[in-house]
Design a protein around this motif. Structure first.
Motif, PDB file in Angstrom:
ATOM      1  N   PRO A   1     -17.912 -13.125  17.298  1.00  0.00           N
ATOM      2  CA  PRO A   1     -18.387 -13.096  18.682  1.00  0.00           C
ATOM      3  C   PRO A   1     -17.295 -12.787  19.698  1.00  0.00           C
ATOM      4  O   PRO A   1     -17.596 -12.461  20.848  1.00  0.00           O
ATOM      5  N   SER A   2     -16.030 -12.938  19.319  1.00  0.00           N
ATOM      6  CA  SER A   2     -14.950 -12.861  20.313  1.00  0.00           C
ATOM      7  C   SER A   2     -13.616 -12.651  19.616  1.00  0.00           C
ATOM      8  O   SER A   2     -13.489 -12.882  18.405  1.00  0.00           O
ATOM      9  N   ALA A   3     -12.634 -12.282  20.416  1.00  0.00           N
ATOM     10  CA  ALA A   3     -11.271 -12.176  19.874  1.00  0.00           C
ATOM     11  C   ALA A   3     -10.796 -13.546  19.410  1.00  0.00           C
ATOM     12  O   ALA A   3     -10.186 -13.688  18.348  1.00  0.00           O
ATOM     13  N   SER A   4     -11.093 -14.582  20.213  1.00  0.00           N
ATOM     14  CA  SER A   4     -10.603 -15.920  19.858  1.00  0.00           C
ATOM     15  C   SER A   4     -11.146 -16.384  18.513  1.00  0.00           C
ATOM     16  O   SER A   4     -10.452 -17.059  17.752  1.00  0.00           O
ATOM     17  N   TYR A   5     -12.385 -16.012  18.197  1.00  0.00           N
ATOM     18  CA  TYR A   5     -12.976 -16.394  16.909  1.00  0.00           C
ATOM     19  C   TYR A   5     -12.195 -15.729  15.763  1.00  0.00           C
ATOM     20  O   TYR A   5     -11.889 -16.355  14.750  1.00  0.00           O
TER      21      TYR A   5
ATOM     22  N   GLN B   1       1.398 -13.428  26.451  1.00  0.00           N
ATOM     23  CA  GLN B   1       0.302 -13.009  25.566  1.00  0.00           C
ATOM     24  C   GLN B   1      -1.033 -13.567  26.061  1.00  0.00           C
ATOM     25  O   GLN B   1      -1.084 -14.648  26.654  1.00  0.00           O
ATOM     26  N   PHE B   2      -2.100 -12.858  25.770  1.00  0.00           N
ATOM     27  CA  PHE B   2      -3.423 -13.305  26.213  1.00  0.00           C
ATOM     28  C   PHE B   2      -3.760 -14.663  25.557  1.00  0.00           C
ATOM     29  O   PHE B   2      -3.520 -14.856  24.364  1.00  0.00           O
ATOM     30  N   PRO B   3      -4.343 -15.594  26.324  1.00  0.00           N
ATOM     31  CA  PRO B   3      -4.570 -16.956  25.812  1.00  0.00           C
ATOM     32  C   PRO B   3      -5.340 -17.023  24.495  1.00  0.00           C
ATOM     33  O   PRO B   3      -5.066 -17.908  23.663  1.00  0.00           O
ATOM     34  N   SER B   4      -6.302 -16.120  24.271  1.00  0.00           N
ATOM     35  CA  SER B   4      -7.077 -16.178  23.019  1.00  0.00           C
ATOM     36  C   SER B   4      -6.209 -15.921  21.793  1.00  0.00           C
ATOM     37  O   SER B   4      -6.606 -16.227  20.675  1.00  0.00           O
ATOM     38  N   ASN B   5      -5.035 -15.330  22.002  1.00  0.00           N
ATOM     39  CA  ASN B   5      -4.103 -15.091  20.893  1.00  0.00           C
ATOM     40  C   ASN B   5      -2.843 -15.945  21.069  1.00  0.00           C
ATOM     41  O   ASN B   5      -1.762 -15.575  20.629  1.00  0.00           O
TER      42      ASN B   5
ATOM     43  N   GLN C   1       0.670  -4.799  25.189  1.00  0.00           N
ATOM     44  CA  GLN C   1       0.871  -6.077  25.874  1.00  0.00           C
ATOM     45  C   GLN C   1       0.069  -6.023  27.173  1.00  0.00           C
ATOM     46  O   GLN C   1       0.262  -5.123  27.989  1.00  0.00           O
ATOM     47  N   TRP C   2      -0.799  -6.997  27.390  1.00  0.00           N
ATOM     48  CA  TRP C   2      -1.891  -6.823  28.349  1.00  0.00           C
ATOM     49  C   TRP C   2      -1.513  -6.923  29.822  1.00  0.00           C
ATOM     50  O   TRP C   2      -2.269  -6.489  30.672  1.00  0.00           O
ATOM     51  N   THR C   3      -0.322  -7.495  30.167  1.00  0.00           N
ATOM     52  CA  THR C   3       0.022  -7.533  31.597  1.00  0.00           C
ATOM     53  C   THR C   3       0.988  -6.418  31.994  1.00  0.00           C
ATOM     54  O   THR C   3       1.252  -6.230  33.177  1.00  0.00           O
TER      55      THR C   3
ATOM     56  N   LEU D   1      -3.343  -9.236  14.505  1.00  0.00           N
ATOM     57  CA  LEU D   1      -3.386  -8.402  15.720  1.00  0.00           C
ATOM     58  C   LEU D   1      -4.624  -8.641  16.556  1.00  0.00           C
ATOM     59  O   LEU D   1      -5.737  -8.743  16.025  1.00  0.00           O
ATOM     60  N   ASP D   2      -4.412  -8.693  17.859  1.00  0.00           N
ATOM     61  CA  ASP D   2      -5.524  -8.663  18.815  1.00  0.00           C
ATOM     62  C   ASP D   2      -5.532  -7.261  19.420  1.00  0.00           C
ATOM     63  O   ASP D   2      -4.658  -6.909  20.218  1.00  0.00           O
ATOM     64  N   LEU D   3      -6.538  -6.464  19.036  1.00  0.00           N
ATOM     65  CA  LEU D   3      -6.595  -5.060  19.486  1.00  0.00           C
ATOM     66  C   LEU D   3      -7.563  -4.873  20.649  1.00  0.00           C
ATOM     67  O   LEU D   3      -7.972  -3.752  20.950  1.00  0.00           O
ATOM     68  N   THR D   4      -7.922  -5.971  21.310  1.00  0.00           N
ATOM     69  CA  THR D   4      -8.954  -5.902  22.349  1.00  0.00           C
ATOM     70  C   THR D   4      -8.593  -4.953  23.493  1.00  0.00           C
ATOM     71  O   THR D   4      -9.464  -4.315  24.063  1.00  0.00           O
ATOM     72  N   GLN D   5      -7.291  -4.859  23.820  1.00  0.00           N
ATOM     73  CA  GLN D   5      -6.921  -3.976  24.938  1.00  0.00           C
ATOM     74  C   GLN D   5      -6.457  -2.595  24.463  1.00  0.00           C
ATOM     75  O   GLN D   5      -5.812  -1.867  25.225  1.00  0.00           O
ATOM     76  N   SER D   6      -6.803  -2.240  23.243  1.00  0.00           N
ATOM     77  CA  SER D   6      -6.356  -0.927  22.765  1.00  0.00           C
ATOM     78  C   SER D   6      -7.374  -0.204  21.891  1.00  0.00           C
ATOM     79  O   SER D   6      -7.505   1.021  21.985  1.00  0.00           O
TER      80      SER D   6
ATOM     81  N   ALA E   1     -10.934  -7.167  17.468  1.00  0.00           N
ATOM     82  CA  ALA E   1     -11.132  -6.526  18.773  1.00  0.00           C
ATOM     83  C   ALA E   1     -12.495  -6.936  19.315  1.00  0.00           C
ATOM     84  O   ALA E   1     -13.508  -6.798  18.622  1.00  0.00           O
ATOM     85  N   ALA E   2     -12.496  -7.487  20.520  1.00  0.00           N
ATOM     86  CA  ALA E   2     -13.767  -7.734  21.220  1.00  0.00           C
ATOM     87  C   ALA E   2     -14.314  -6.368  21.630  1.00  0.00           C
ATOM     88  O   ALA E   2     -13.557  -5.444  21.919  1.00  0.00           O
ATOM     89  N   SER E   3     -15.638  -6.284  21.656  1.00  0.00           N
ATOM     90  CA  SER E   3     -16.282  -4.978  21.847  1.00  0.00           C
ATOM     91  C   SER E   3     -16.413  -4.548  23.313  1.00  0.00           C
ATOM     92  O   SER E   3     -16.579  -3.369  23.610  1.00  0.00           O
ATOM     93  N   TYR E   4     -16.320  -5.518  24.239  1.00  0.00           N
ATOM     94  CA  TYR E   4     -16.792  -5.239  25.616  1.00  0.00           C
ATOM     95  C   TYR E   4     -15.802  -4.516  26.513  1.00  0.00           C
ATOM     96  O   TYR E   4     -16.084  -4.252  27.679  1.00  0.00           O
ATOM     97  N   LYS E   5     -14.633  -4.175  25.982  1.00  0.00           N
ATOM     98  CA  LYS E   5     -13.673  -3.427  26.799  1.00  0.00           C
ATOM     99  C   LYS E   5     -13.625  -1.989  26.266  1.00  0.00           C
ATOM    100  O   LYS E   5     -14.538  -1.219  26.490  1.00  0.00           O
ATOM    101  N   TRP E   6     -12.578  -1.652  25.519  1.00  0.00           N
ATOM    102  CA  TRP E   6     -12.350  -0.252  25.136  1.00  0.00           C
ATOM    103  C   TRP E   6     -13.272   0.226  24.023  1.00  0.00           C
ATOM    104  O   TRP E   6     -13.315   1.422  23.735  1.00  0.00           O
TER     105      TRP E   6
HETATM  106  C1  LIG Z   1      -5.757  -9.013  25.199  1.00  0.00           C
HETATM  107  C2  LIG Z   1      -7.102  -9.663  25.271  1.00  0.00           C
HETATM  108  N1  LIG Z   1      -7.597 -10.236  24.169  1.00  0.00           N
HETATM  109  C3  LIG Z   1      -8.805 -10.827  24.170  1.00  0.00           C
HETATM  110  C4  LIG Z   1      -9.590 -10.871  25.317  1.00  0.00           C
HETATM  111  C5  LIG Z   1     -10.920 -11.540  25.261  1.00  0.00           C
HETATM  112  O1  LIG Z   1     -10.838 -12.715  24.484  1.00  0.00           O
HETATM  113  P1  LIG Z   1     -12.133 -13.451  23.958  1.00  0.00           P
HETATM  114  O2  LIG Z   1     -12.913 -12.440  23.183  1.00  0.00           O
HETATM  115  O3  LIG Z   1     -11.596 -14.557  23.120  1.00  0.00           O
HETATM  116  O4  LIG Z   1     -12.891 -13.942  25.157  1.00  0.00           O
HETATM  117  C6  LIG Z   1      -9.093 -10.291  26.490  1.00  0.00           C
HETATM  118  C7  LIG Z   1      -9.867 -10.360  27.739  1.00  0.00           C
HETATM  119  O5  LIG Z   1      -9.393 -10.075  28.821  1.00  0.00           O
HETATM  120  C8  LIG Z   1      -7.830  -9.665  26.454  1.00  0.00           C
HETATM  121  O6  LIG Z   1      -7.319  -9.070  27.552  1.00  0.00           O
END
Ligand SMILES: Cc1ncc(COP(=O)(O)O)c(C=O)c1O
Length: 377
Positions: free
Chosen positions: A78-82, A105-109, A156-158, A181-186, A204-209
């Motif tokens: 359901p999510s990157a954090s999962y 680093q993004f909190p979910s990782n 790196q997301w910031t 790896l968290d590939l959510t922003q790539s 990778a969460a689906s809702y971005k890229w």
């Molecule tokens: C780098 C990165 N990872 C993950 C997420 C989303 O995390 P999650 O799917 O745990 O809500 C984001 C959302 O901004 C993000 O920027």
């Protein structure tokens, strides 16, 4: 490079949406696929047991094409954090070892690793922010023998800083560290291949890229971890789940490959068709072309923004699709709201203005942002 694909999206002409890293707009064909999927629940008698498996398998097959692996290596999450929590549940970390993460680093990782370090007596090691923008060197310099896990990203997301994951993957294998790896922003905007990088887990969460809906994502699990422990135990992860009449003949055995890591109710009849449709479009466009298209808009933006006192790391240390603009003076926190009043949409993350265009953006969208930045300069 791709021509502008705005016609596939429902974006009014006066909206300059430069914020894909926040949330991508769902394209019209994906919205139609999701709407049709949701409507199926009005006629549950048409949702036959095989449908619990066919949609999920199509998701796995499409995701596998995108990252160059076998469909059996894909779990539906359901999510990157999962996905990160699944990796943290399985990798081996001993007292005295360390877990490497990136600065900011993004909190979910991050939190899952912080907890694992606390529980095991390991320590969290942070690859410091590189003043020269070279995140790859920052990671390689931090990969000492004590590192049990490198929990990283492709971007790196910031900062928009890009990591050379092929080199980092090699270095991890040399010291026996797991690569997560968290590939959510790539993923979807920057080419990535599992066979080149050889990570242990990649989510990778689906809702971005990936241009998909919220609350679904893909988790790559390397074959060596296919015998691992899932976060939850549900009926559909198990062997013989196709035989609905016999589900109470409990079994020790799981379904094949990474399916054991699937979330409960993974066969989501509304979200999966939308996510699959979006990934198919990405494959048709070709991720390298998407990267080049966003990259060209960002290069134009970066040089115009430089005239108003903003700077960003240069490529190839910065990912083409991801522009984080900084300046000496602080950026007003309320900037996104100020711009939104002009129907220009970006984010502020850390001390940067994050500008993330996609194939639906035009050079006019970029010009409108620059006009606004000139006003606040
Ligand atoms: C780098 C990165 N990872 C993950 C997420 C989303 O995390 P999650 O799917 O745990 O809500 C984001 C959302 O901004 C993000 O920027």
């Amino acid at each position: 490079m791709l021509t502008c694909q705005r016609h596939l999206f429902d974006i009014p002409d006066d909206v300059a949406y430069l914020n894909c890293a926040y949330m991508s707009p769902l394209m019209k064909p994906a919205l139609e696929a999701g709407t049709a999927g949701l409507a199926r629940k009005a006629h549950p008698w048409e949702i036959t047991p095989d449908k619990f498996f066919t949609g999920s398998d199509e998701f796995r097959a499409t995701a596998a094409r995108l990252i160059d692996c076998s469909p059996d290596d894909i779990a539906i999450v359901p999510s990157a954090s999962y996905g990160i929590a699944t990796a943290a549940r399985n990798v081996l970390v001993k007292k005295g070892q360390s877990i490497l993460v990136l600065a900011e680093q993004f909190p979910s990782n991050y939190y899952a690793w912080q907890r694992l370090a606390e529980e095991t007596g390991a320590s969290l090691k942070v690859a410091a922010w590189p003043e020269n923008n070279d995140w790859t060197a920052a990671v390689l310099n931090s990969l000492s023998a004590d590192v049990a896990v490198a929990a990283l990203a492709h971007v790196q997301w910031t900062s928009g800083g890009r990591l050379d994951l092929v080199r980092i993957g090699e270095a991890c294998r040399k010291i026996g560290a797991a690569l997560v790896l968290d590939l959510t922003q790539s993923l979807g905007a920057l080419p990535f291949s599992v066979s080149d990088v050889q990570p242990d887990f990649a989510v990778a969460a689906s809702y971005k890229w990936l241009l998909g809906p919220y609350s679904v994502g893909l988790l790559y699990v390397a074959p060596k971890w296919h015998g691992g422990i899932p976060l939850e135990e549900n009926w559909i992860q198990r062997a013989d789940a196709r035989d609905f009449a016999s589900l109470i003949l409990y079994t020790e055995n799981y379904d094949n490959g990474a399916r054991r890591f699937d979330m409960g109710e993974r066969s989501n009849f509304a979200l999966l068709p939308a996510a699959v449709r979006a990934m198919k479009q990405l494959l048709e466009w070709d991720v390298a072309q998407i990267s080049a298209t966003g990259g060209a808009l960002n290069r134009q933006l970066a040089s115009a923004a430089a005239e108003t006192g903003f700077s960003a790391p240069a490529e190839p240390l910065r990912a083409p699709h991801y522009l984080a603009l900084r300046r000496k003076e602080a950026i007003p926190k309320e900037l996104p709201e100020m711009l939104a009043r002009e129907k220009v949409f970006v984010s502020v993350r850390g001390s940067s203005i994050r500008v993330t265009p996609h194939v639906y953006n035009t050079t006019e969208d970029c010009d409108r942002l620059i006009t606004c930045l000139r006003r606040i300069a």
